[in-house]
Every structure is written in structure tokens, then in C-alpha cells.
Design an enzyme around this catalytic site. Structure first.
Site, short mmCIF file in Angstrom:
data_model
loop_
_atom_site.label_atom_id
_atom_site.label_comp_id
_atom_site.label_asym_id
_atom_site.label_seq_id
_atom_site.Cartn_x
_atom_site.Cartn_y
_atom_site.Cartn_z
N ASN A 1 -4.42 -2.44 -3.22
CA ASN A 1 -3.28 -3.14 -2.62
C ASN A 1 -3.74 -3.85 -1.35
O ASN A 1 -4.78 -4.52 -1.43
CB ASN A 1 -2.02 -2.26 -2.49
N ASP A 2 -3.06 -3.75 -0.26
CA ASP A 2 -3.28 -4.63 0.90
C ASP A 2 -4.73 -4.95 1.26
O ASP A 2 -5.57 -4.05 1.32
CB ASP A 2 -2.71 -3.98 2.16
N TRP B 1 -1.50 3.59 -7.39
CA TRP B 1 -1.55 3.86 -5.96
C TRP B 1 -1.71 5.36 -5.71
O TRP B 1 -1.13 6.19 -6.43
CB TRP B 1 -0.27 3.35 -5.28
N TRP C 1 -7.40 0.95 -8.47
CA TRP C 1 -6.23 0.33 -7.84
C TRP C 1 -6.60 -0.40 -6.56
O TRP C 1 -7.46 0.05 -5.80
CB TRP C 1 -5.22 1.42 -7.51
N TRP D 1 5.49 -4.00 -4.66
CA TRP D 1 5.75 -2.62 -5.07
C TRP D 1 6.78 -2.55 -6.19
O TRP D 1 7.51 -1.58 -6.33
CB TRP D 1 6.18 -1.78 -3.85
N PHE E 1 -4.60 4.55 5.33
CA PHE E 1 -3.69 3.42 5.10
C PHE E 1 -4.21 2.17 5.81
O PHE E 1 -5.21 2.20 6.51
CB PHE E 1 -2.28 3.78 5.57
C1 FRU Z 1 1.94 -1.97 2.33
C2 FRU Z 1 1.67 -0.50 2.55
C3 FRU Z 1 1.25 -0.27 3.99
C4 FRU Z 1 0.45 1.00 3.90
C5 FRU Z 1 -0.25 0.81 2.57
C6 FRU Z 1 -0.55 2.08 1.84
O1 FRU Z 1 1.69 -2.44 1.06
O2 FRU Z 1 2.80 0.24 2.22
O3 FRU Z 1 2.32 -0.21 4.88
O4 FRU Z 1 -0.43 1.14 4.95
O5 FRU Z 1 0.57 -0.02 1.78
O6 FRU Z 1 -1.41 1.85 0.77
#
Ligand code: FRU
Length: 520
Positions: free
Chosen positions: A49-50, A74, A47, A309, A115
Site C-alpha cells: 500500500n502507501d 494487508w 501486498w 481500502w 506503518f
Molecule cells: C493509509 C494507511 C496509513 C497507515 C498505513 C498502514 O493507507 O492506513 O494511515 O500508516 O496505511 O499500512
């Protein structure tokens, strides 16, 4: 500071090794996935994300990312890591951060972790400032933490962690995603938070990255409903651009807006940022949490997660991976015009970086031609899957109401872009794109007034489309899953003639392992 004589954080090292092994074992399968992108950044497996910690450091661009190496879902959040000389071709580096301490290892193991955050160069030490997140007794605990490296590969968590142990009174336990930069004699840090249903950014400063003093609320949702909407603000980025400052964030609780920028003035005396303009960084379906590189040549380049999301991850998860990043885009002030274009929000443009041109192969060029009413013409752009197209339309000679472009067409499926000249609107329709649950239409104003020519710039990859128009003031990204054999592109005129001023197309080469064609 990193103390090389200090005993290493062995539990963190053990967790990193386990994560690395899981990532590598899963990569064998993930990299044969038929929807793997060819030239967009992806994790080797699992996975993503950011984007996190974007920094040009000691001759290379470093890109970290939120990563679960154990599952394409996630959870158990690590920091993946890659580096590059050109922001296009990436070298995967060992995973940088794993949850291992009381402030970032969740008791359930799944919901917390390391995070989002950012990176700075502290006198030759690469410092990562991230949010340690845990859930304990049904409560969220989010604190700000520091990890350091001298070689840019192995990171040690600081023994003073967490360096900000609780949210300010102006905030709440949702307190995350620190963005740190240097100004004058201090490090400054902005983090997202909320209170009483209003998203906000809070500002701190520090002489040494360890002791942080609360300064003020940098900016917040005032309830006026402008660019500052949202009940929680995540993922700030903050930087100067020309004589302005730009605050970027992703607001939660806003139906459609996923990545916003505010442009305005920073007062370091009060710690307050006042914005005068705002806009959306991307108006497509999938774009979230962008962060920027401060490039050595003065450019500011952002990279966003081409997802959100919504849980609409299509077939990626079945292939053992999930998520990729949208193309790097250089952030520039919009071109000044005499025409009132305020209906196109904001004053910034987002231009795919010039380095992407190194991917170009098999160019094709169409000279000016007239597309007559109801004429539907096929276009050649590489293999139709991994390609780029630049379309210029001469407005003075166009009489049509609409120009339609269908990408990834085949077997009754297509992804449709409609340029509506009579309604001054561009739409991206994903309702017929694939056999998964891709759906919906996104519409944006199309600036036509006093223009003689407009350009649409399109990038396609295995599971994405990215559009740029309105002189790059508007971008739209969507993640879609057309069948691999849907490779046709058509252009069509409706309600009159479309005057094509020229079309350039390119195939785009792969930056990683090429997935096997379907069925092999
Ligand atoms: C944004 C978020 C952040 C957090 C991260 C967790 O996509 O919710 O605020 O740090 O993803 O993976």
C-alpha cells in the site's frame, strides 16, 4: 545516530531475513501473474500500500512502501524498499523494516507493524521516521519511531524509540504517518490524527530527530466542507512550491475524495498553515496516500498507491501479489489563464515525468483528420495493452456532442472515456471493462471555454488506465482487469464531427519480468 559498535538488533535482523525469504519465494509465482503491470512500480510479490520515505539520497531515488511479504493482503506491515536513478526503472533492495519490537510488533502478529512515514538525510545518515503500530487490550497504540542507516540498505531501529510516545491532547490514538522536513534550525514533523470526528494534522519540532516538542495543529477539518473534509487525516506530505506551501493528505470518512491538496501559507511562528485553494490530486477510482520526492533539479514529484481500502482487489491476490503505484507526476503550478476555471478545483497540475519517455517504442502518428458522425475508427498504440496516447482535438472545427474513446476493447468489453462537449464533462466508465467487479463512472468538468484545442493524455498498462486532461490539472486513475486479448482502441464521433488535430501513440516497454500471455 547509528552506533556501529552497538550490538545489532538481532531479532529485527531475523525478522527481516524471514520476510525477505518469503518475498523471494512468492515472487516466482507472482511474477508470472497475467495481470502484473509492465512499467508501473510493484513489489516483487505480496501486498503493497502507501509509498513511504521518498527521498533522493546519495545519487539515487529511494522509494519505500507498506508491504506484507507473507501474503497478498494487508497485515504484518513491513517497509519494502527500491531505488532508482530515474524514478522509472527500479532496483529492488532488501526489505528495510520489519515489525520486531514492543512498539511495532503486534501481539496478534497481524494488525500492527511499521506503518507509513518519511525519510530525511541527517548529516549523511538516512533516517526513516515511521509509525509503530500495535493493538493491545483492544486498544490501538500508534507511536512515532526512528530507524537509521549509513549505507541506505540496512536500517537499525533507534534505542530511544518511540521518539514520540503518545498523541498530543489535540489528537487521539489514531496518530500516524509522520512527514519530516528541515526548516531553519529544526526538524519539523507533521502527523495525521483526529478528534471529535474531525481530521487534523499536528505539528512537532526537534533539534535532533529524538526529542520532539509539540507545536500546534497545523490544519484541521473546520466543518466548512471545503478541501478540509474528513473525520481522520492520513498520510500527510508538506512542502513549499513557489511562494506557497502545499499540504497533501488522504481524508477518511469522505465518500469519494481520496487524495486532497491544500495550497496556502505557512506561519512557522504559530505553526499554523492557512489554505487559500484546494483540489483533488486524482479524481479516478484508485489513488491514495501520495508522497513526494524533492528532486535535485528542483522538481517535486509525487507517487501514489493506485488503489484504496475498498477491498476491490480483483484477481491480483489470486496471483500472489496485490497493488502497484501510479506513475510519478511532477507537481507544478497550474497554467494561468484569463478564463475563470474555478470549477476545476485547485491551482496545481500533475504532469507525468519526462523520464517516462524513455519507455517509448514503436511510435505512430495520425495527422489532422475529421471524424464524421457515428464513424468509429481503430487506433494503433503499441500492443494496445502497455501504451501511451496523446490526443489533440481542435474545438473550433468540432461540431459533435461527444467523442468516445474505447480502450482495451474486445469480446464485448471496453473501458470508455467520453468527452462530452455539450455538457463540458469528461467521464471514465469502467462498467464494461472486465469480468470482475469493476464498475462505476467517474465524471469531471472539462475546461472548454475560450480554448481552441484540448489534449487528452492516456497511459495504459496491463491492469490500469491513467488519464490527464484540463492541461494536466485533472488526473484520473483506475485499476481494471480486462482480458489480455482485449487490445483494441477505437475513437468515435457522436452527434456531429470531431476535428482531430493530431494523435501520437507509443508502445511502452516493460521495466521488469514480462508475464506470460494468458494460457501459456
Ligand atoms: C493509509 C494507511 C496509513 C497507515 C498505513 C498502514 O493507507 O492506513 O494511515 O500508516 O496505511 O499500512
Amino acid at each position: 545516530m547509528v552506533d556501529n559498535n552497538k550490538s545489532v538488533d538481532t531479532y529485527h535482523v531475523r525478522r527481516l531475513l524471514a520476510a525477505q525469504r518469503a518475498q523471494e519465494a512468492a515472487a516466482v509465482r507472482a511474477q508470472t501473474g497475467r495481470f502484473r503491470q509492465r512499467y508501473h512500480f510493484m513489489a516483487p510479490s505480496g501486498w503493497i500500500n502507501d509509498p513511504n520515505g521518498l527521498i533522493y539520497w546519495q545519487g539515487r531515488y529511494h522509494l519505500f512502501y507498506q508491504h506484507n511479504p507473507f501474503k497478498p493482503e494487508w497485515g504484518t506491515v513491513h517497509w519494502g524498499h527500491a531505488s532508482s536513478r530515474d524514478m522509472v526503472h527500479w532496483r529492488h533492495e532488501p526489505i528495510a523494516l520489519a515489525p520486531s519490537e514492543s512498539y511495532d510488533l503486534d501481539e496478534k502478529g497481524e494488525e500492527g507493524g511499521c506503518f507509513s512515514g518519511s525519510a530525511v538525510d541527517n548529516n549523511g545518515v538516512l533516517a526513516l521516521i515511521y509509525t509503530g503500530a500495535v493493538h493491545a487490550e483492544e486498544k490501538t497504540i500508534q507511536t512515532q519511531c526512528l530507524a537509521e542507516s549509513r549505507d541506505g540498505v540496512y536500517f537499525e531501529k533507534h534505542r530511544a524509540n518511540p521518539v514520540i510516545a503518545c498523541p498530543p491532547e489535540t489528537g487521539s490514538p489514531d496518530f500516524r504517518d509522520p512527514k519530516v522536513w528541515r526548516h531553519g534550525d529544526y526538524w519539523y514533523l507533521v502527523a495525521g490524527t483526529c478528534k471529535d470526528g474531525r481530521g487534523k494534522m499536528v505539528l512537532y519540532r526537534s533539534p535532533d530527530l529524538l526529542t520532539w516538542e509539540y507545536v500546534n495543529v497545523l490544519a484541521e477539518n473546520s466543518g466548512r466542507g471545503g478541501g478540509e473534509a474528513g473525520d481522520m487525516w492520513e498520510c500527510p506530505d508538506f512542502f513549499p512550491l513557489g511562494d506557497k506551501h502545499i499540504l497533501i493528505f488522504s481524508p477518511m470518512g469522505v465518500e469519494r475524495r481520496k487524495a486532497v491538496y491544500l495550497s496556502g501559507d505557512m506561519d512557522y511562528g504559530t505553526g499554523v498553515f492557512t489554505y487559500t485553494d484546494w483540489g483533488e490530486i486524482d479524481r479516478g477510482f484508485h489513488y491514495y496516500a501520495p508522497q513526494s520526492f524533492d528532486c535535485p533539479d528542483g522538481r517535486r514529484v509525487i507517487i501514489g498507491w493506485a488503489s484504496d481500502w475498498s477491498n476491490a482487489y480483483g484477481p491480483m491476490q489470486e496471483e500472489g501479489w496485490c497493488g502497484y503505484f501510479a506513475l510519478p507526476r511532477s507537481v507544478e503550478p497550474a497554467i494561468e489563464t484569463s478564463v475563470e476555471t474555478s470549477f476545476i478545483e485547485g491551482k496545481l497540475r500533475f504532469v507525468p515525468i519526462a523520464e517516462l519517455q524513455s519507455l517509448r517504442e514503436s511510435p505512430a502518428r495520425y495527422d489532422a483528420f475529421l471524424l464524421s458522425e457515428d464513424e468509429r475508427v481503430p487506433l494503433q498504440a503499441g500492443d494496445g495493452v502497455s501504451c501511451e496516447l496523446l490526443l489533440r482535438i481542435s474545438l473550433s472545427k468540432t461540431t459533435a456532442q461527444k467523442c468516445i474513446l474505447d480502450f482495451r476493447a474486445g469480446g464485448g468489453e471496453y473501458t470508455r472515456v467520453e468527452l462530452d462537449f455539450s455538457g463540458a464533462e469528461l467521464s471514465l466508465d469502467c462498467g464494461h471493462a472486465d469480468a470482475f467487479h469493476s464498475s462505476g463512472v467517474r465524471r469531471c468538468p472539462l475546461a472548454l471555454a475560450e480554448k481552441t484545442e484540448i489534449t487528452l493524455h492516456v497511459f495504459l498498462d496491463t491492469c490500469s488506465v491513467e488519464l490527464f486532461f484540463n492541461d494536466y490539472q485533472t488526473a484520473m486513475t483506475a485499476t481494471l482487469f480486462p482480458r489480455p486479448e482485449n487490445v483494441s482502441i477505437f475513437i468515435e464521433a457522436k452527434g456531429g464531427t470531431v476535428a482531430i488535430a493530431g494523435i501520437e501513440t507509443y508502445g511502452l516497454s516493460s521495466i521488469g519480468p514480462v508475464p506470460k500471455p494468458h494460457g501459456m
